[in-house]
Design an enzyme around this catalytic site. Structure first.
Site, PDB file in Angstrom:
ATOM      1  N   GLY A 256     -51.659  -3.039  10.250  1.00 14.29           N
ATOM      2  CA  GLY A 256     -52.112  -2.409  11.424  1.00 14.29           C
ATOM      3  C   GLY A 256     -51.256  -1.405  11.657  1.00 14.29           C
ATOM      4  O   GLY A 256     -51.600  -0.128  12.087  1.00 14.29           O
ATOM      5  N   ALA A 257     -49.863  -1.723  11.765  1.00  8.48           N
ATOM      6  CA  ALA A 257     -48.991  -0.752  11.728  1.00  8.48           C
ATOM      7  C   ALA A 257     -47.632  -1.277  11.655  1.00  8.48           C
ATOM      8  O   ALA A 257     -47.327  -2.588  11.162  1.00  8.48           O
ATOM      9  CB  ALA A 257     -48.815  -0.527  13.530  1.00  8.48           C
ATOM     10  N   MET A 258     -46.425  -0.482  11.669  1.00  8.80           N
ATOM     11  CA  MET A 258     -45.079  -0.869  11.582  1.00  8.80           C
ATOM     12  C   MET A 258     -44.042  -0.282  12.331  1.00  8.80           C
ATOM     13  O   MET A 258     -44.408   1.008  12.671  1.00  8.80           O
ATOM     14  CB  MET A 258     -44.768  -0.437  10.074  1.00  8.80           C
ATOM     15  CG  MET A 258     -43.420  -0.606   9.506  1.00  8.80           C
ATOM     16  SD  MET A 258     -43.056  -2.536   9.308  1.00  8.80           S
ATOM     17  CE  MET A 258     -41.375  -2.469   9.767  1.00  8.80           C
ATOM     18  N   GLU A 259     -43.401  -1.041  12.692  1.00  6.75           N
ATOM     19  CA  GLU A 259     -42.501  -0.809  14.173  1.00  6.75           C
ATOM     20  C   GLU A 259     -41.144  -0.022  13.805  1.00  6.75           C
ATOM     21  O   GLU A 259     -40.135  -0.536  14.391  1.00  6.75           O
ATOM     22  CB  GLU A 259     -42.135  -2.038  14.739  1.00  6.75           C
ATOM     23  CG  GLU A 259     -41.168  -3.247  13.979  1.00  6.75           C
ATOM     24  CD  GLU A 259     -41.957  -4.197  13.104  1.00  6.75           C
ATOM     25  OE1 GLU A 259     -43.077  -3.764  12.925  1.00  6.75           O
ATOM     26  OE2 GLU A 259     -41.447  -5.064  12.656  1.00  6.75           O
ATOM     27  N   ASN A 260     -41.400   0.897  12.724  1.00  6.51           N
ATOM     28  CA  ASN A 260     -39.821   1.701  12.762  1.00  6.51           C
ATOM     29  C   ASN A 260     -39.430   2.335  13.630  1.00  6.51           C
ATOM     30  O   ASN A 260     -40.212   2.949  14.551  1.00  6.51           O
ATOM     31  CB  ASN A 260     -40.338   2.760  11.777  1.00  6.51           C
ATOM     32  CG  ASN A 260     -40.975   2.462  10.548  1.00  6.51           C
ATOM     33  OD1 ASN A 260     -40.542   1.479   9.763  1.00  6.51           O
ATOM     34  ND2 ASN A 260     -42.346   2.919  10.218  1.00  6.51           N
ATOM     35  N   HIS A 290     -47.647  -4.114  20.851  1.00  7.14           N
ATOM     36  CA  HIS A 290     -47.176  -4.595  19.967  1.00  7.14           C
ATOM     37  C   HIS A 290     -45.992  -4.130  19.141  1.00  7.14           C
ATOM     38  O   HIS A 290     -44.848  -4.681  19.269  1.00  7.14           O
ATOM     39  CB  HIS A 290     -48.130  -5.242  18.771  1.00  7.14           C
ATOM     40  CG  HIS A 290     -47.566  -6.228  17.772  1.00  7.14           C
ATOM     41  ND1 HIS A 290     -47.958  -7.465  17.600  1.00  7.14           N
ATOM     42  CD2 HIS A 290     -46.707  -5.765  16.651  1.00  7.14           C
ATOM     43  CE1 HIS A 290     -47.310  -8.064  16.426  1.00  7.14           C
ATOM     44  NE2 HIS A 290     -46.565  -7.254  16.133  1.00  7.14           N
ATOM     45  N   GLU A 291     -46.224  -3.016  18.603  1.00  7.39           N
ATOM     46  CA  GLU A 291     -45.184  -2.208  18.192  1.00  7.39           C
ATOM     47  C   GLU A 291     -44.213  -1.843  19.080  1.00  7.39           C
ATOM     48  O   GLU A 291     -42.621  -1.821  18.745  1.00  7.39           O
ATOM     49  CB  GLU A 291     -45.710  -0.802  17.374  1.00  7.39           C
ATOM     50  CG  GLU A 291     -46.840  -1.257  16.326  1.00  7.39           C
ATOM     51  CD  GLU A 291     -46.533  -2.384  15.340  1.00  7.39           C
ATOM     52  OE1 GLU A 291     -45.416  -2.515  15.022  1.00  7.39           O
ATOM     53  OE2 GLU A 291     -47.407  -3.124  15.021  1.00  7.39           O
ATOM     54  N   HIS A 294     -41.803  -4.600  19.644  1.00  4.51           N
ATOM     55  CA  HIS A 294     -40.629  -4.795  18.509  1.00  4.51           C
ATOM     56  C   HIS A 294     -39.467  -3.802  18.690  1.00  4.51           C
ATOM     57  O   HIS A 294     -38.497  -4.195  17.942  1.00  4.51           O
ATOM     58  CB  HIS A 294     -41.398  -4.312  17.486  1.00  4.51           C
ATOM     59  CG  HIS A 294     -42.100  -5.623  16.554  1.00  4.51           C
ATOM     60  ND1 HIS A 294     -41.667  -6.755  16.534  1.00  4.51           N
ATOM     61  CD2 HIS A 294     -43.563  -5.372  15.953  1.00  4.51           C
ATOM     62  CE1 HIS A 294     -42.671  -7.446  15.785  1.00  4.51           C
ATOM     63  NE2 HIS A 294     -43.541  -6.800  15.392  1.00  4.51           N
ATOM     64  N   GLU A 313     -42.876 -11.554  14.859  1.00  5.73           N
ATOM     65  CA  GLU A 313     -44.215 -11.578  14.987  1.00  5.73           C
ATOM     66  C   GLU A 313     -44.940 -12.283  16.083  1.00  5.73           C
ATOM     67  O   GLU A 313     -45.751 -11.921  16.888  1.00  5.73           O
ATOM     68  CB  GLU A 313     -45.049 -11.683  13.637  1.00  5.73           C
ATOM     69  CG  GLU A 313     -44.387 -10.601  12.383  1.00  5.73           C
ATOM     70  CD  GLU A 313     -44.541  -9.362  13.090  1.00  5.73           C
ATOM     71  OE1 GLU A 313     -45.307  -8.919  14.094  1.00  5.73           O
ATOM     72  OE2 GLU A 313     -43.799  -8.427  12.472  1.00  5.73           O
TER      73      GLU A 313
HETATM   74 ZN   LIG Z   1     -45.325  -6.916  14.506  1.00  7.70          ZN
END
Ligand SMILES: [Zn+2]
Length: 831
Positions: A256-260, A290-291, A294, A313
C-alpha cells in the site's frame, strides 16, 4: 543471494558503528542502469578485524577502504569483504546498478500515457544494497547525505529536503540517523501540490498524467495529513523530527505504502481517477495516517531485528484507526477494520502457516518477511486493543511515550516495549503476553442462551481454546442482541474460563439475533448460534449498529471458509440484507466478497451463472433506489457491471451510453464492464485493444492485459500463460493482472491443463522475479480449479525442498484455501 542471518547481524553490529553515508546517484545513464557512489564512514571496535559491506551491483567499478584498493573480484553473493578494518574508516564504492521492474530496489517505469519515465526507491526489506553500498541491517543507523544527477526535466525527492543546485543536479538535505531500508529517492517529471502545516512543509506528488486526480484529491489528503499530525503530536508528546513531509504516489508499487522518513511512497491507485466510494477514501486516509504514525513508531525508534517488524505494523494499524475515529470524519474506521483488515487476518489465522504475533525468531531477513501478514497487522492491532483493556489507556500511552523518547533515533525490542508498558501500568505482562503474543491461533467465542416463555432463563459465554495452541487468553469484549431492530441485551465482560455464566442476562427478553463481540474488541472465531443464523435473513438489516453487522458478516465469511455456514446461507442473508445496508464499507466489501470469493470459490461451477444473475438483480434493485453518486449506487453499479449477463446493457455501458449518474468518463468502471464482456467471450483482442486505446494509460494497459487473459479461448489462455511465466520482462503489476484474468473460464476443461503447469512454471520464476513480487504472482495465479487433482498436485508441490520462501508461503496458504473450498463443497453438496 543468501539472506543476512541474525547471528551475522549481531556480530557485525558488535563490530561496526556507522558514522555517516554520502551517496551520489547518477540517474542519467539511460533506462537500464544508474551510477552509484557510496562513501561510508564507520568505526570498528576491533581494529584489524574483518567484515563485509553489502552491494548488489551489476558492476563494481572501484572500491577503496581507507585509500587502499579492494578487489572487486572478491565480491561474492552481494558481499564485498573488508579485510583489516581500522578504528576509523572511510569506504568508497563506485558501482553500476540496474533499475528494477518488480517494485523492489530502484524501480523504473514508463507511463504509456506520455512515454515519460519515473523512478522510485523501495528498499524494504533488504534491497538497499541494490542502490548503494551499505551495512544493510536495521540496527546500523546513520545520517545520510545524497546527491543526484538526473535528466534536466526531472524532479528529485528524498528523505531530506531537495535543492536543485544546477540543471539536473540535486542535493538532499542531511538526514537524522536512518535505518538503511528507509532511504529513498523518487525522480522523474513528477508534478506536485505543496502546502504547509504547523511549520512542516508538505508535498504530494504523482506522475504528470495523474495531475488532475492529484489536484482533485489533494485537499482531502492534506486534511487527513494535518489531522494526523496534530493527533500524533498530541498523543506522543514528541514533535515530528524529519523536516519536510512528502507523499509520493508511484507506479507499480507492491504494497500500500512505505514509511520512508520524510518521503512516504504510496501506490498511485490511491489517486482514484473515477468515482470513489467512501470506504475507498477511508482506506486511503487510513494509509496516510498509518504511514504518518510510523514516523515515530518504526522510523524514530526502529526494531532491532526483523522479528519485531510486527510491532511496527500492529502499532501503526492500531494508531491509524484510532486517529481516524478521534480526529477525522472517518469515525466508522473500526467497522471498516472489521470487514477488511480482520477478515484478512482471520484468513491468515485459519492457514497452517499461522504463527504467534511475536516471538517467532527470524533467523534471517527473508524468513522474517514470510511472517509479515494479516497476523502482524490485524491480529496485532486487536491484541493491542486487548492490551489497552488490560492496563488502561493512560498507562498504555505513557508507556508508548516512554518507549519512544528513551530509544529515539535508535532501536528497540519487544522486551523494551513491554517493559515500558509494565513500568507505566505497574502490572506484569508476562502471562498476558505469553497468551496473546507468544501463542498462535485464536479461541472460539459463543453464547449459549436458554429461553423460557420468551425470556432468557440461562446465559453462558463459552470460550474454546484451540487444541493445537491452547492458551489462557483473557478476552475483554461484549455481547449484544436485537429483535426487529430493538436492542434486547448489551453487556461488556471479561472472560478467561471455558464457561462463564452471565446471570445479568437472565430475565431479559430473548433476542432474535445474538452477537458475541458485537463491538469487535477482541480477536476470536465468533460462532453464531443456529437460531441467530436462521434469523439473519429477516433480522440483520434492522440491526442498527453497523459495527455489529460487520461482526456478523465477518463471522459468516469465517463460517463459509470453515464449512460451518453454507454458501447458500451467506447468499440468502446477502439478498435479504445487503440492499438495505447503509454503511459504505459493508456495502462495498460484502458485495465484493460475494462476487469475487463466495461465487467463484464456494459455488459449484454449474450453478455460478445463476447465482451471478441473482447478484446482478440485487445490484439493480439498489441502483434503482440509491441516491446517484453515493457509495450505495457506486457499489451497486460495480456489482451489476461485474455480474450481469445482459449483453445489451453491458455493451451500452462499455460504449458510454445509459450509464448511472457519476460514471460517465470513468475509465476504471468501464474496465469492469469490459472485463465482464471479455470473460463471456463477447470481445476479441481487437475489441479489447479499442478500449485500451481509449484509455492509453498504465491502468488501461494493465486492464487490457487482464481482459485478454480472461477470454474463454484456448489461444488466449496459451498466450496469457506464456506472457505470465515466460521471460518477457513483464513488470510485477503486469504479471499479477495476467494471473488474475487467467483462470476465468466457463468450465474447468479450458484451463485444466494449466493446473500441473502452474506447479512447475510459477516456482521456476524465482530465478528472475523478486521475492515480494513473486509471492503475489504465486497467490494470484493459483489454480481456480477446485478438484482433488489440484489438491494432489498442490500437496506434492509442498513436498518439494527447493521452493524459495516467497513461493512456499503463499502456496501453503492457497493450498489451505483450496482445502477449505473442497470441504465446503463436500459438506453442502446438493444443498
Ligand atoms: Zn506499516
Amino acid at each position: 543471494m543468501p539472506s543476512l542471518t541474525l547471528a551475522e547481524a549481531r556480530e557485525r553490529a558488535d563490530l561496526v558503528t556507522v558514522t555517516s553515508y554520502a551517496v551520489d546517484l547518477d540517474l542519467d545513464r539511460g533506462v537500464e542502469v544508474f551510477g552509484s557512489r557510496s562513501v561510508v564512514r564507520f568505526t570498528c571496535t576491533t581494529p584489524g578485524a574483518r567484515t563485509w559491506v553489502d552491494v548488489h551491483a551489476r558492476t563494481v567499478t572501484s572500491a577503496t577502504l581507507n585509500g587502499r584498493a579492494l578487489d572487486a573480484g572478491d565480491l561474492v553473493d552481494g558481499r564485498l569483504p573488508l579485510p583489516d578494518v581500522a578504528g576509523e574508516n572511510e569506504l568508497v564504492v563506485e558501482a553500476v546498478m540496474a533499475y528494477s521492474h518488480d517494485g523492489q530496489g530502484l524501480h523504473r517505469a514508463t507511463d504509456p500515457a506520455d512515454g515519460l519515465d519515473y523512478v522510485y526507491g523501495h528498499l524494504f526489506l533488504d534491497a538497499a544494497p541494490s542502490v548503494y553500498a551499505c551495512f544493510d541491517q536495521p540496527d546500523l543507523k546513520a545520517p545520510y547525505e545524497l546527491t543526484v544527477l538526473a535528466p534536466e526535466e526531472w524532479v528529485v525527492l528524498g528523505n531530506g529536503a531537495a535543492t536543485r543546485e544546477a540543471p539536473g543536479r540535486w542535493r538532499l538535505a542531511a538526514t537524522l540517523p536512518l535505518a538503511t531500508y528507509f532511504v529513498t529517492v523518487c525522480a522523474g517529471p513528477y508534478v506536485s501540490v505543496t502546502a504547509e502545516h504547523d511549520g512542516i512543509p508538505l508535498g504530494l506528488h504523482a506522475r504528470a498524467s495523474l495531475r488532475e486526480p492529484l489536484e482533485r484529491h489533494a485537499p482531502e489528503m492534506l486534511e487527513v495529513t494535518r489531522q494526523s499530525f496534530d493527533y500524533f503530536h498530541d498523543l506522543f508528546g514528541i514533535r515530528y523530527p524529519f523536516g519536510e513531509y512528502h507523499q509520493v504516489f508511484v507506479p507499480e508499487f507492491n504494497a500500500g505504502a512505505m514509511e520512508n522518513p520524510g518521503c512516504v511512497v504510496l501506490r498511485d491507485q490511491y489517486l482514484f481517477r473515477g468515482a470513489a466510494t467512501r470506504d475507498e477514501l477511508l482506506g486511503r486516509a487510513n494509509t496516510i495516517s498509518h504511514e504518518l504514525s510510523h514516523m515515530w513508531f518504526g522510523d524514530l525508534v526502529t526494531m532491532q531485528w526483523w522479528d519485531d517488524l510486527w510491532l511496527n505494523e500492529s502499532f501503526a494499524e492500531y494508531m491509524s484507526h484510532r486517529c481516524l475515529v478521534d480526529a477525522t470524519r472517518y469515525t466508522d474506521a473500526w467497522v471498516d477494520s472489521s470487514i477488511v483488515r480482520k477478515v484478512w487476518g482471520y484468513g491468515a489465522e485459519r492457514s497452517p502457516s499461522t504463527h504467534p504475533v511475536a516471538g517467532v525468531e527470524a533467523l534471517d531477513a527473508q524468513s522474517a518477511l514470510q511472517n509479515f501478514d494479516g497476523i502482524s497487522y490485524a491480529k496485532g492491532a486487536a491484541t493491542l486493543r486487548q492490551l489497552i483493556s488490560f492496563v488502561g489507556d493512560d498507562a498504555f500511552i505513557a508507556g508508548v511515550r516512554d518507549y519512544l523518547s528513551r530509544l529515539a533515533y535508535g532501536n528497540g525490542t519487544l522486551a523494551d516495549f513491554l517493559g515500558a508498558i509494565e513500568r507505566a501500568s505497574g502490572r506484569s505482562l508476562e502471562q498476558w503476553s505469553r497468551a496473546w503474543l507468544l501463542t498462535a491461533d485464536r479461541d472460539t467465542l459463543s453464547v449459549r442462551l436458554t429461553e423460557q416463555g420468551g425470556a432468557v432463563s440461562d446465559a453462558v459465554v463459552l470460550r474454546e481454546t484451540p487444541t493445537r495452541h491452547p492458551a489462557d487468553r483473557p478476552h475483554a469484549f461484549d455481547v449484544a442482541g436485537w429483535t426487529d431492530g430493538e436492542q434486547r441485551l448489551g453487556l461488556s465482560l471479561t472472560v478467561t474460563d471455558a464457561e462463564t455464566p452471565v446471570p445479568a442476562l437472565v430475565g431479559n427478553p430473548a433476542p432474535a439475533v445474538v452477537v458475541p463481540n458485537a463491538a469487535d474488541l477482541t480477536w476470536a472465531r465468533i460462532r453464531l448460534s443456529d437460531s441467530t443464523i436462521d434469523a439473519l435473513p429477516a433480522q440483520l438489516a434492522s440491526v442498527p449498529d453497523a459495527q455489529a453487522r460487520a461482526v456478523v458478516w465477518s463471522a459468516l465469511l469465517d463460517g463459509v471458509h470453515g464449512a460451518t455456514v453454507s454458501p447458500d446461507t451467506f447468499l440468502e442473508v446477502f439478498h435479504a440484507s445487503w440492499p438495505h445496508e447503509t454503511n459504505p464499507s459493508l456495502l462495498t466489501r460484502v458485495a465484493s466478497y460475494a462476487e469475487h470469493r463466495i461465487v467463484p470459490w464456494f459455488v459449484p461451477r454449474e450453478r455460478q451463472a445463476g447465482v451471478r444473475s441473482a447478484l446482478a438483480e440485487s445490484g439493480r434493485t439498489v441502483l434503482k433506489q440509491a441516491p446517484a453518486g453515493q457509495t450505495a449506487s457506486l457499489a451497486a453499479a460495480r456489482l451489476v457491471a461485474g455480474t450481469s449477463d445482459d449483453e445489451s446493457l453491458l455493451r451500452a455501458w462499455a460504449s458510454g451510453h445509459d450509464l448511472p449518474e457519476g460514471l460517465s468518463d470513468d475509465g476504471d468502471f468501464r474496465w469492469i464492464v469490459v472485463r465482464n464482456l471479455a470473460g463471456r467471450g463477447l470481445l476479441d483482442d481487437e475489441g479489447i485493444e479499442q478500449f485500451r486505446s481509449r484509455d492509453d494509460t498504465l491502468q488501461g494497459s494493465l486492464n487490457a492485459l487482464l481482459c485478454r487473459a480472461s477470454r474463454p479461448d484456448a489461444d488466449a489462455k496459451a498466450w496469457a500463460w506464456e506472457q505470465l511465466t515466460g521471460r518477457h520482462g513483464r513488470s510485477n503489476y503486469e504479471m499479477v493482472h495476467l494471473a488474475r484474468g487467467f483462470w476465468q473460464a466457463p468450465d474447468d476443461d479450458l484451463v485444466a491443463a494449466y493446473v500441473p503447469r502452474y506447479f512447475d512454471d510459477v516456482p521456476a520464476m524465482a530465478g528472475w522475479v523478486g521475492e515480494d513480487a513473486l509471492s503475489r504472482v504465486v497467490e494470484s495465479a493459483f489454480p481456480v480449479v477446485f478438484s482433488d487433482e489440484t489438491a494432489r498436485l498442490s500437496a506434492a508441490a509442498l513436498e518439494r525442498t527447493d521452493l524459495s520462501p516467497g513461493v512456499r508461503r503463499p502456496l501453503v496458504d492457497c493450498d489451505s484455501e483450496l482445502r477449505e473450498v473442497l470441504a465446503s463443497r463436500r459438506a453442502f453438496a446438493g444443498s
